[in-house]
Motif scaffolding. Structure first.
Motif, PDB file in Angstrom:
ATOM      1  N   THR A 124       0.839  -1.185   0.000  1.00 15.32           N
ATOM      2  CA  THR A 124       0.000   0.000   0.000  1.00 15.32           C
ATOM      3  C   THR A 124       0.881   1.245   0.000  1.00 15.32           C
ATOM      4  O   THR A 124       1.860   1.328   0.741  1.00 15.32           O
ATOM      5  N   LYS A 125       0.529   2.203  -0.818  1.00 15.19           N
ATOM      6  CA  LYS A 125       1.284   3.454  -0.867  1.00 15.19           C
ATOM      7  C   LYS A 125       1.049   4.228   0.435  1.00 15.19           C
ATOM      8  O   LYS A 125      -0.098   4.413   0.859  1.00 15.19           O
ATOM      9  N   MET A 126       2.149   4.638   1.055  1.00 15.38           N
ATOM     10  CA  MET A 126       2.055   5.408   2.304  1.00 15.38           C
ATOM     11  C   MET A 126       3.323   6.225   2.476  1.00 15.38           C
ATOM     12  O   MET A 126       4.347   5.911   1.891  1.00 15.38           O
ATOM     13  N   PRO A 127       3.260   7.269   3.297  1.00 20.53           N
ATOM     14  CA  PRO A 127       4.456   8.086   3.552  1.00 20.53           C
ATOM     15  C   PRO A 127       5.578   7.251   4.163  1.00 20.53           C
ATOM     16  O   PRO A 127       5.335   6.269   4.871  1.00 20.53           O
ATOM     17  N   GLY A 128       6.813   7.665   3.898  1.00 22.12           N
ATOM     18  CA  GLY A 128       7.980   6.936   4.376  1.00 22.12           C
ATOM     19  C   GLY A 128       8.019   6.736   5.881  1.00 22.12           C
ATOM     20  O   GLY A 128       8.398   5.677   6.362  1.00 22.12           O
ATOM     21  N   LYS A 129       7.631   7.751   6.638  1.00 18.59           N
ATOM     22  CA  LYS A 129       7.679   7.630   8.097  1.00 18.59           C
ATOM     23  C   LYS A 129       6.678   6.583   8.591  1.00 18.59           C
ATOM     24  O   LYS A 129       6.966   5.838   9.526  1.00 18.59           O
ATOM     25  N   ALA A 130       5.505   6.523   7.964  1.00 17.04           N
ATOM     26  CA  ALA A 130       4.511   5.519   8.344  1.00 17.04           C
ATOM     27  C   ALA A 130       5.047   4.121   8.053  1.00 17.04           C
ATOM     28  O   ALA A 130       4.923   3.209   8.883  1.00 17.04           O
ATOM     29  N   LYS A 131       5.652   3.942   6.899  1.00 19.08           N
ATOM     30  CA  LYS A 131       6.208   2.637   6.538  1.00 19.08           C
ATOM     31  C   LYS A 131       7.306   2.232   7.521  1.00 19.08           C
ATOM     32  O   LYS A 131       7.373   1.095   7.963  1.00 19.08           O
ATOM     33  N   LYS A 132       8.164   3.176   7.888  1.00 20.42           N
ATOM     34  CA  LYS A 132       9.228   2.877   8.853  1.00 20.42           C
ATOM     35  C   LYS A 132       8.657   2.491  10.214  1.00 20.42           C
ATOM     36  O   LYS A 132       9.178   1.604  10.890  1.00 20.42           O
ATOM     37  N   THR A 133       7.573   3.164  10.611  1.00 21.23           N
ATOM     38  CA  THR A 133       6.940   2.830  11.891  1.00 21.23           C
ATOM     39  C   THR A 133       6.377   1.416  11.845  1.00 21.23           C
ATOM     40  O   THR A 133       6.539   0.644  12.795  1.00 21.23           O
TER      41      THR A 133
END
Length: 142
Positions: A124-133
């Motif tokens: 799913t496409k998501m902001p980098g910080k969300a993916k890192k979390t």
């Protein structure tokens, strides 16, 4: 005797929901893990359990992330500044976000019935910080 056993078996089936648990998740501006967080950010639950999202601080909501909801689980979308109760209806991993703070990494994971994250969980496409979390949460679990 036969009817007593049958009655006892039926009674035990009726009382199964009584064993369901309710988990509380706080939506916070600041928590142990930093700013704009769900606390806790991971829950291991079972089908039939309920997750209650509590708006401790204003400006937050809880909603599922498209593509991060297992088949059989109804997606949910809470309103800003309001509590929402979510019943877990299917095994799998559920990705949850605070819509206004997704870019700041305000996400969490609900694991139902010990399921592992599917291979496409992060497609799913998501902001980098969300993916890192999400990656951090799952690295703590596995």
């Amino acid at each position: 005797m036969k009817y007593a056993l049958l009655s006892a078996a039926l009674l035990s089936l009726v009382s199964l929901p009584a064993f369901a648990e309710t988990y509380e998740v706080k939506m916070l501006n600041k928590g142990e893990a930093g700013a704009m967080v769900f606390e806790p950010h991971f829950i291991a639950a079972k089908t039939g359990d309920t997750v209650k999202f509590i708006a401790v601080d204003k400006g937050h909501n809880a909603e599922t992330i498209k593509g991060m909801v297992p088949e059989g689980q109804e997606p949910f979308e809470g309103k800003l500044n309001e509590e929402i109760d979510v019943q877990l209806t299917a095994p799998g991993m559920i990705g949850v976000k605070c819509k206004p703070h997704l870019g700041m990494g305000m996400v969490m994971v609900i694991q139902v019935d010990g399921a592992e994250a599917p291979a496409d969980f992060f497609e799913t496409k998501m902001p980098g910080k969300a993916k890192k979390t999400f990656e951090k949460i799952l690295s703590e679990v596995y």
